[in-house]
Design a protein around this motif. Structure first.
Motif, PDB file in Angstrom:
ATOM      1  N   THR A 178      11.698  12.135 -10.273  1.00 21.06           N
ATOM      2  CA  THR A 178      11.616  10.885  -9.831  1.00 21.06           C
ATOM      3  C   THR A 178      11.356  11.184  -8.032  1.00 21.06           C
ATOM      4  N   VAL A 179      10.510  10.360  -7.456  1.00 23.67           N
ATOM      5  CA  VAL A 179      10.287  10.328  -5.995  1.00 23.67           C
ATOM      6  C   VAL A 179      10.504   8.968  -5.304  1.00 23.67           C
ATOM      7  N   THR A 180      11.240   8.873  -4.143  1.00 22.45           N
ATOM      8  CA  THR A 180      11.430   7.831  -3.589  1.00 22.45           C
ATOM      9  C   THR A 180      11.166   7.779  -2.149  1.00 22.45           C
ATOM     10  N   CYS A 181      10.731   6.993  -1.278  1.00 24.19           N
ATOM     11  CA  CYS A 181      10.749   7.095   0.143  1.00 24.19           C
ATOM     12  C   CYS A 181      10.821   5.828   0.821  1.00 24.19           C
ATOM     13  N   ASN A 182      11.268   5.978   1.994  1.00 23.89           N
ATOM     14  CA  ASN A 182      11.535   4.478   2.870  1.00 23.89           C
ATOM     15  C   ASN A 182      10.286   4.248   3.509  1.00 23.89           C
ATOM     16  N   GLN A 183       9.622   3.190   3.271  1.00 18.21           N
ATOM     17  CA  GLN A 183       8.762   2.589   3.686  1.00 18.21           C
ATOM     18  C   GLN A 183       7.195   3.422   3.594  1.00 18.21           C
ATOM     19  N   THR A 184       6.490   3.766   4.252  1.00 20.34           N
ATOM     20  CA  THR A 184       5.195   4.677   4.276  1.00 20.34           C
ATOM     21  C   THR A 184       5.307   5.889   4.014  1.00 20.34           C
ATOM     22  N   PRO A 185       4.848   6.682   2.809  1.00 19.33           N
ATOM     23  CA  PRO A 185       5.207   7.959   2.784  1.00 19.33           C
ATOM     24  C   PRO A 185       4.985   8.856   3.680  1.00 19.33           C
ATOM     25  N   ASP A 186       5.842   9.916   4.212  1.00 17.94           N
ATOM     26  CA  ASP A 186       5.539  10.691   5.184  1.00 17.94           C
ATOM     27  C   ASP A 186       5.217  12.060   4.454  1.00 17.94           C
ATOM     28  N   GLU A 187       4.919  12.956   5.198  1.00 11.27           N
ATOM     29  CA  GLU A 187       4.250  14.265   4.768  1.00 11.27           C
ATOM     30  C   GLU A 187       5.242  14.766   3.498  1.00 11.27           C
ATOM     31  N   ALA A 188       6.529  14.592   3.788  1.00 11.83           N
ATOM     32  CA  ALA A 188       7.567  15.282   2.965  1.00 11.83           C
ATOM     33  C   ALA A 188       7.415  14.638   1.564  1.00 11.83           C
ATOM     34  N   ALA A 189       7.588  13.317   1.637  1.00 11.32           N
ATOM     35  CA  ALA A 189       7.131  12.313   0.503  1.00 11.32           C
ATOM     36  C   ALA A 189       5.769  12.691  -0.186  1.00 11.32           C
ATOM     37  N   VAL A 190       4.766  12.664   0.573  1.00 18.48           N
ATOM     38  CA  VAL A 190       3.528  13.237  -0.089  1.00 18.48           C
ATOM     39  C   VAL A 190       3.571  14.380  -0.804  1.00 18.48           C
ATOM     40  N   ALA A 191       4.161  15.500  -0.191  1.00 16.79           N
ATOM     41  CA  ALA A 191       4.442  16.822  -1.092  1.00 16.79           C
ATOM     42  C   ALA A 191       5.398  16.500  -2.231  1.00 16.79           C
ATOM     43  N   GLU A 192       6.239  15.802  -2.243  1.00 12.76           N
ATOM     44  CA  GLU A 192       7.226  15.371  -3.409  1.00 12.76           C
ATOM     45  C   GLU A 192       6.189  14.819  -4.500  1.00 12.76           C
ATOM     46  N   GLY A 198       0.868  -1.327  -0.084  1.00  9.33           N
ATOM     47  CA  GLY A 198      -0.017  -0.113   0.162  1.00  9.33           C
ATOM     48  C   GLY A 198       0.711   1.312  -0.117  1.00  9.33           C
ATOM     49  N   ASN A 199       2.164   0.993   0.239  1.00 11.71           N
ATOM     50  CA  ASN A 199       2.939   2.472   0.088  1.00 11.71           C
ATOM     51  C   ASN A 199       3.254   3.130  -1.113  1.00 11.71           C
ATOM     52  N   THR A 200       3.263   2.265  -2.089  1.00 12.20           N
ATOM     53  CA  THR A 200       3.292   2.715  -3.480  1.00 12.20           C
ATOM     54  C   THR A 200       2.181   3.213  -4.047  1.00 12.20           C
ATOM     55  N   GLN A 201       0.922   2.622  -3.413  1.00 16.28           N
ATOM     56  CA  GLN A 201      -0.401   3.008  -3.904  1.00 16.28           C
ATOM     57  C   GLN A 201      -0.741   4.389  -3.336  1.00 16.28           C
ATOM     58  N   ALA A 202      -0.353   4.641  -2.068  1.00 12.08           N
ATOM     59  CA  ALA A 202      -0.339   5.769  -1.391  1.00 12.08           C
ATOM     60  C   ALA A 202       0.216   6.819  -2.125  1.00 12.08           C
ATOM     61  N   MET A 203       1.637   6.559  -2.522  1.00 14.25           N
ATOM     62  CA  MET A 203       2.292   7.703  -3.202  1.00 14.25           C
ATOM     63  C   MET A 203       1.624   8.060  -4.824  1.00 14.25           C
ATOM     64  N   ALA A 204       1.008   6.726  -5.178  1.00 10.95           N
ATOM     65  CA  ALA A 204       0.247   7.040  -6.758  1.00 10.95           C
ATOM     66  C   ALA A 204      -0.871   8.197  -6.506  1.00 10.95           C
ATOM     67  N   GLU A 205      -1.579   7.881  -5.296  1.00  9.28           N
ATOM     68  CA  GLU A 205      -2.957   8.668  -4.976  1.00  9.28           C
ATOM     69  C   GLU A 205      -2.316  10.074  -4.696  1.00  9.28           C
ATOM     70  N   ALA A 206      -1.186  10.367  -4.370  1.00 13.31           N
ATOM     71  CA  ALA A 206      -0.544  11.819  -3.981  1.00 13.31           C
ATOM     72  C   ALA A 206      -0.325  12.183  -5.242  1.00 13.31           C
ATOM     73  N   VAL A 207       0.232  11.522  -6.055  1.00 12.21           N
ATOM     74  CA  VAL A 207       0.757  12.093  -7.380  1.00 12.21           C
ATOM     75  C   VAL A 207      -0.618  12.660  -8.357  1.00 12.21           C
ATOM     76  N   ALA A 208      -1.563  11.747  -8.191  1.00 12.44           N
ATOM     77  CA  ALA A 208      -2.998  12.071  -9.008  1.00 12.44           C
ATOM     78  C   ALA A 208      -3.572  13.277  -8.324  1.00 12.44           C
ATOM     79  N   ASP A 209      -3.241  13.470  -6.953  1.00 17.25           N
ATOM     80  CA  ASP A 209      -3.820  14.512  -6.283  1.00 17.25           C
ATOM     81  C   ASP A 209      -3.145  15.801  -6.796  1.00 17.25           C
TER      82      ASP A 209
END
Length: 139
Positions: free
Chosen positions: A116-130, A13-24
């Motif tokens: 490109t955007v990477t994050c370690n495990q669950t995306p935190d606020e900074a990764a969501v912003a990226e 679900g971590n990369t899915q959360a990133m996908a949803e943030a990109v879509a936002d």
């Protein structure tokens, strides 16, 4: 309006959360984002979109997921030449070599990698912003 495909593979679900943030980010910039899993996307859909975001976590020895994502990526990357594309994914070990290798592979095929955007495990606020920022770059 830019139409952007956000194509991802996620196990935890971590990369899915990133996908949803990109879509936002795409939507906040006035674009039309369509989320698709790797199994739902193929090369014959490329002409339907203006830009792309692909997401896959690091797997095994820092490689793309080999069952669904890698075969899909291999089938579409040659058709993405010149297209604005973002790459993203999470990792749990290693240092991110999979993203460096993936970006080099994409650029070697003529893909216009805008970020490109990477994050370690669950995306935190900074990764969501990226991820949001990456989405905005694709519009």
């Amino acid at each position: 309006m830019s139409k952007v495909a956000v194509v991802y593979w996620s196990s935890t679900g971590n990369t899915q959360a990133m996908a949803e943030a990109v879509a936002d980010g795409i939507r906040s910039a006035g674009g039309d984002a369509e989320l698709k899993t790797a199994s739902e996307f193929s090369a014959d859909q490329i002409s339907n979109y203006d830009a792309f975001a692909f997401g896959c976590p690091a797997m095994g020895a820092e490689v793309l997921e080999e069952g669904e994502f890698q075969p899909m990526w291999d089938s579409v990357k040659g058709s993405l030449s010149g297209k604005k594309t973002g790459l993203f994914g999470s990792w749990g070990w290693g240092g991110g070599a999979w993203m460096n290798d993936w970006e080099a592979d994409a650029m070697g095929c003529g893909v216009n990698v805008v970020g490109t955007v990477t994050c370690n495990q669950t995306p935190d606020e900074a990764a969501v912003a990226e991820c949001n920022d990456l989405g905005k770059k694709l519009v």
